[in-house]
Enzyme design. Sequence first.
Site, PDB file in Angstrom:
ATOM      1  N   THR A  90       1.177  -1.560   0.151  1.00 16.01           N
ATOM      2  CA  THR A  90       0.036  -0.010   0.083  1.00 16.01           C
ATOM      3  C   THR A  90       1.230   1.126  -0.117  1.00 16.01           C
ATOM      4  OG1 THR A  90      -1.952  -1.005   1.350  1.00 16.01           O
ATOM      5  CG2 THR A  90      -1.695   1.217   1.034  1.00 16.01           C
ATOM      6  N   TYR A 128     -13.780  -3.889  -2.502  1.00 16.27           N
ATOM      7  CA  TYR A 128     -14.470  -3.554  -2.554  1.00 16.27           C
ATOM      8  C   TYR A 128     -15.400  -4.204  -3.435  1.00 16.27           C
ATOM      9  CZ  TYR A 128     -17.105  -0.631  -6.740  1.00 16.27           C
ATOM     10  OH  TYR A 128     -18.679  -0.460  -7.232  1.00 16.27           O
ATOM     11  N   TYR A 169      -3.157 -10.475   4.408  1.00 13.03           N
ATOM     12  CA  TYR A 169      -3.023  -8.782   4.495  1.00 13.03           C
ATOM     13  C   TYR A 169      -4.248  -8.866   5.033  1.00 13.03           C
ATOM     14  CZ  TYR A 169      -1.836  -4.269   3.899  1.00 13.03           C
ATOM     15  OH  TYR A 169      -1.516  -2.850   4.181  1.00 13.03           O
ATOM     16  N   ARG A 222      -9.244  -0.569   4.783  1.00 14.77           N
ATOM     17  CA  ARG A 222      -9.400   0.091   2.912  1.00 14.77           C
ATOM     18  C   ARG A 222      -9.965  -1.104   2.376  1.00 14.77           C
ATOM     19  NH1 ARG A 222      -3.884   3.730   3.101  1.00 14.77           N
ATOM     20  NH2 ARG A 222      -4.477   4.343   0.516  1.00 14.77           N
ATOM     21  N   LYS A 245       0.042 -10.717   8.095  1.00 14.42           N
ATOM     22  CA  LYS A 245      -0.092  -8.775   7.923  1.00 14.42           C
ATOM     23  C   LYS A 245      -1.666  -8.681   9.109  1.00 14.42           C
ATOM     24  CE  LYS A 245       1.300  -3.899   6.681  1.00 14.42           C
ATOM     25  NZ  LYS A 245       1.070  -3.325   5.098  1.00 14.42           N
ATOM     26  N   ILE A 277       5.074  -4.404   9.911  1.00 16.46           N
ATOM     27  CA  ILE A 277       5.504  -3.729   8.530  1.00 16.46           C
ATOM     28  C   ILE A 277       5.313  -3.173   8.255  1.00 16.46           C
ATOM     29  CG2 ILE A 277       4.628  -4.040   6.340  1.00 16.46           C
ATOM     30  CD1 ILE A 277       4.393  -7.458   6.495  1.00 16.46           C
TER      31      ILE A 277
END
Length: 295
Positions: free
Chosen positions: A46, A109, A135, A140, A163, A205
Amino acid sequence: MKLSGSIVAIVTPMRNSDCSVDLERLGALCEWHIDQGTTGIVVMGTTGESATVSEEKYLAAIEATVKKVAGRVPVIAGTGAISTDKTIILTNKAAELGVDAALVVTPYYCKPSQKGLVQHFNAVADNSRVPVILYNVPGRTACDLLPETVAQLAEHHNIIGIKEATGDVSRVKELIAKCGTPIQLLSGDDATAREFIEQGGHGVISVTANVAPALMSEMCQLALDGNSKQAEIVDQKLAGLHQNLFLEANPIPVKWAMFAMGQIESAIQLPLTSLDKEFQPAILKALEKANVKIQ
């Protein structure tokens, strides 16, 4: 592959003239991180603007990072996409360039179900030539990879870690309890990374590591060693960065901070734009508190 400590989610330096990837500066950043104690590099995550750059830029940044690091620390490529097919394609292109693992975000999305997530990640892991790190960043993606789902995925031989970027530290104990096959637990939230490690996590991370790699590395190692008091003291120096590097969408603030430090040019890929002037004083104050020099 063992992952622990402070792993940087590295920015992608770009040239102001045309927003092309500045490979020379990227290489210099890799060297700096290794020298400062960073234990791994995530390229094109990202923070690296993976969602907005062209495939040409994406692959160029990965290739340059792998070559510069030359096996000294693990290089992990962000390869997650909105569809399973595209994720598999990107993962194997990154593998061909020599990365050590793939960081695969939940499909954004489209909001898949937990059943869909299991099938998605198993398909990626089945077809990947390198180990896969899950992840989870629902803030987000609008999609939460639940601990019981992670437990199912942990049984796959090619899925080695997660993560976890919800900022919910209680998930560490839940993941440890539910995963019959242990996986490596990495925080994706700088503000709670110390507590995450102290609850049994292996590392972070980090966005903050882009500007204060030595301090982040020190804090993580202290936490891993069980020296919680000293870890908290170091973390307090970083607290302003943990907060203010997210005043606008990541990586807008961290790229501006690195520009202020003289590490990169100010360029950022549209639709992201440069940090608003109203937020700049807070970033500068946080850098000063962490003893980071600016130009």
